[in-house]
Scaffold this active site. Structure first.
Site, mmCIF file in Angstrom:
data_model
loop_
_atom_site.group_PDB
_atom_site.id
_atom_site.type_symbol
_atom_site.label_atom_id
_atom_site.label_comp_id
_atom_site.label_asym_id
_atom_site.label_seq_id
_atom_site.Cartn_x
_atom_site.Cartn_y
_atom_site.Cartn_z
ATOM 1 N N HIS A 93 9.648 6.994 8.627
ATOM 2 C CA HIS A 93 10.290 7.148 7.331
ATOM 3 C C HIS A 93 11.786 7.368 7.535
ATOM 4 O O HIS A 93 12.207 7.975 8.520
ATOM 5 C CB HIS A 93 9.672 8.327 6.567
ATOM 6 N N ARG A 140 0.835 -1.211 0.000
ATOM 7 C CA ARG A 140 0.000 0.000 0.000
ATOM 8 C C ARG A 140 0.867 1.258 0.000
ATOM 9 O O ARG A 140 0.926 1.993 -0.963
ATOM 10 C CB ARG A 140 -0.952 -0.023 1.210
ATOM 11 N N ASP A 141 1.593 1.481 1.070
ATOM 12 C CA ASP A 141 2.363 2.711 1.214
ATOM 13 C C ASP A 141 3.487 2.791 0.195
ATOM 14 O O ASP A 141 3.867 3.882 -0.244
ATOM 15 C CB ASP A 141 2.929 2.797 2.634
ATOM 16 N N CYS A 166 4.726 9.942 0.539
ATOM 17 C CA CYS A 166 3.388 10.504 0.629
ATOM 18 C C CYS A 166 3.229 11.525 -0.479
ATOM 19 O O CYS A 166 4.029 12.461 -0.594
ATOM 20 C CB CYS A 166 3.158 11.179 1.982
ATOM 21 N N ASN A 171 10.302 4.547 3.426
ATOM 22 C CA ASN A 171 9.925 4.040 4.737
ATOM 23 C C ASN A 171 11.095 3.278 5.345
ATOM 24 O O ASN A 171 12.099 3.005 4.690
ATOM 25 C CB ASN A 171 8.741 3.078 4.601
ATOM 26 N N HIS A 179 5.346 4.140 12.919
ATOM 27 C CA HIS A 179 5.574 4.176 11.464
ATOM 28 C C HIS A 179 6.616 5.261 11.198
ATOM 29 O O HIS A 179 6.354 6.450 11.411
ATOM 30 C CB HIS A 179 4.244 4.509 10.763
#
Length: 318
Positions: A217, A21-22, A248, A257, A215
Site C-alpha cells: 500500500h 476486488r481490493d 481495508c 494500493n 502487495h
C-alpha cells in the site's frame, strides 16, 4: 578484486491487477457488471495477464463484489489470462473451484487482532481452513491454485507491532497446510525498503519460488520503493490497482494500493519486461476514473503523462 554493488533484478515482472476486488471493495459505489467486464477487457488489451476479478464473500457483506462468478466466467474466455479470486473460507473456495478460477487467494493476517476483526478467525484457524480447502480442492480434482496471503506483515493499525518471526511462522504453516503459493502484504502501508528486503529474503529462504507475490500500500508514499527492495530479493510479481484505489475496511487509514500504471512505468524504466502497454493502461485509467467520479483516486503518472523519451511497449500474449 572489487565486487559490484549494483543489484541484479529478474528480467521479467508481473503486475497482478487487483483493483476489481481490493479497489472496489473499499468504496460504497457498486460498479455495474458491464463496466467491470469493460475494465477486464481493457486491462487484457493493455497486456495484463493476471487479474483478480473479485471475491467469493456473502453479497450482504460486500454487495460491490456480488457478481464475481459472472466475472470469472467472462475472464476465462480471454486466452492466456490467469483469473484469481479472494476466498475467505471453505464455502468461498467451493465457488472458486466451481467457476474454474485459476487461483484462489486465502487471506491470513499475521496480526491476531486484525485477523479477528477481518475474518473472525485467529491466524491458526485460518491455517486450518487452508488445510480443509486443500483437501476439498484435491478431492474435486481441481487445478485451481491456493495462495495463502499474509497481511499486516509489517504492522497493524489495531494491534500495532507484528513480529517478524510470527510472519514467518504463519508462512511456514500455510505451506505445511497445503498452500501452493504464499504472498506477503503490507496492508496498512507501514513498511519501508529495509524491512521489506529483510523479511522477503527470509521468506524466500523458506518458500523459494513458492513465495509468489508482494502487495504494498502507498499510504505513506513508499509502495514503489518497497517493490524495488522486493525485486532485489528475486520476487517479481506484485499486486497493484488501477489509479491506486483500495484499502481495508478493518484497517483504518490504510488508503491506496500501489498504482498499476505508476508501477508499470517504473518497471519499464528499469528494463524489466511486463508486456504492458502503459499508454493503453493510462487510457483505461481515464475511463475508470470517469466511472468512479467523486471517489478518491491515487497515482502520479496520469498527472504528468508519459515523457517524450518513453518508447511504446508492445503487448504480448505471454
Amino acid at each position: 578484486m572489487e565486487t559490484s554493488n549494483v543489484p541484479s533484478f529478474p528480467p521479467n515482472a508481473v503486475i497482478r491487477e487487483v483493483g476489481l476486488r481490493d479497489g472496489l471493495q473499499s468504496i460504497q459505489r457498486i460498479l455495474p457488471t458491464e463496466r467491470k467486464i469493460e475494465w477486464i477487457a481493457g486491462a487484457y488489451a493493455a497486456g495484463q495477464r493476471e487479474i483478480e476479478v473479485g471475491s467469493f464473500v456473502p453479497a450482504r457483506l460486500l454487495p460491490q463484489l456480488a457478481d464475481t462468478a459472472e466475472l470469472v466466467t467472462y475472464a476465462k474466455t480471454l486466452p492466456g489470462l490467469r483469473v484469481s479470486v479472494l476466498v475467505p473460507n471453505l464455502k468461498g473456495a467451493g465457488r472458486a473451484i466451481e467457476t474454474g478460477a485459476d487461483l484462489m487467494l486465502v487471506p491470513l493476517s499475521a496480526s491476531r487482532a486484525h485477523s479477528l476483526a477481518n475474518l473472525r478467525k485467529t491466524p491458526d484457524e485460518v491455517v486450518a481452513e487452508v488445510a480443509r480447502i486443500r483437501a476439498a480442492r484435491d478431492a474435486a480434482g481441481s487445478k485451481t491454485l491456493i495462495e495463502g496471503g499474509i497481511g499486516t506483515a509489517f504492522g497493524c493499525t489495531i494491534q500495532g507491532r507484528v513480529e517478524q518471526p510470527e510472519v514467518l511462522r504463519c508462512l511456514q504453516a500455510l505451506l505445511d497446510a497445503g498452500a501452493d503459493r504464499v504472498s506477503i502484504a503490507d496492508t496498512v502501508g507501514y513498511a519501508g525498503p529495509a524491512a521489506v528486503r529483510e523479511l522477503f529474503e527470509k521468506a524466500r529462504d523458506i518458500a523459494g519460488e513458492r513465495f509468489w507475490c508482494g502487495h504494498f500500500h502507498d499510504t505513506r508514499g513508499l509502495a514503489l520503493a518497497n517493490v524495488y527492495a522486493a525485486l532485489e530479493t528475486g520476487v517479481a510479481r506484485f499486486d497493484a490497482t488501477l489509479a491506486g484505489i483500495g484499502g481495508c475496511p478493518h484497517a483504518p487509514g490504510a488508503s491506496g494500493n500501489a498504482s498499476s500504471e505508476d508501477l508499470a512505468f517504473m518497471l519499464a524504466g528499469m528494463g524489466l519486461e511486463t508486456g504492458i502497454d502503459i499508454a493503453a493502461l493510462l487510457a483505461l485509467r481515464a475511463m475508470v476514473a470517469r466511472w468512479l467520479e467523486g471517489e478518491t483516486l491515487h497515482g502520479t503518472l496520469w498527472l504528468a503523462g508519459l515523457p517524450t523519451t518513453h518508447a511504446a511497449t508492445a503487448t504480448t500474449d505471454a
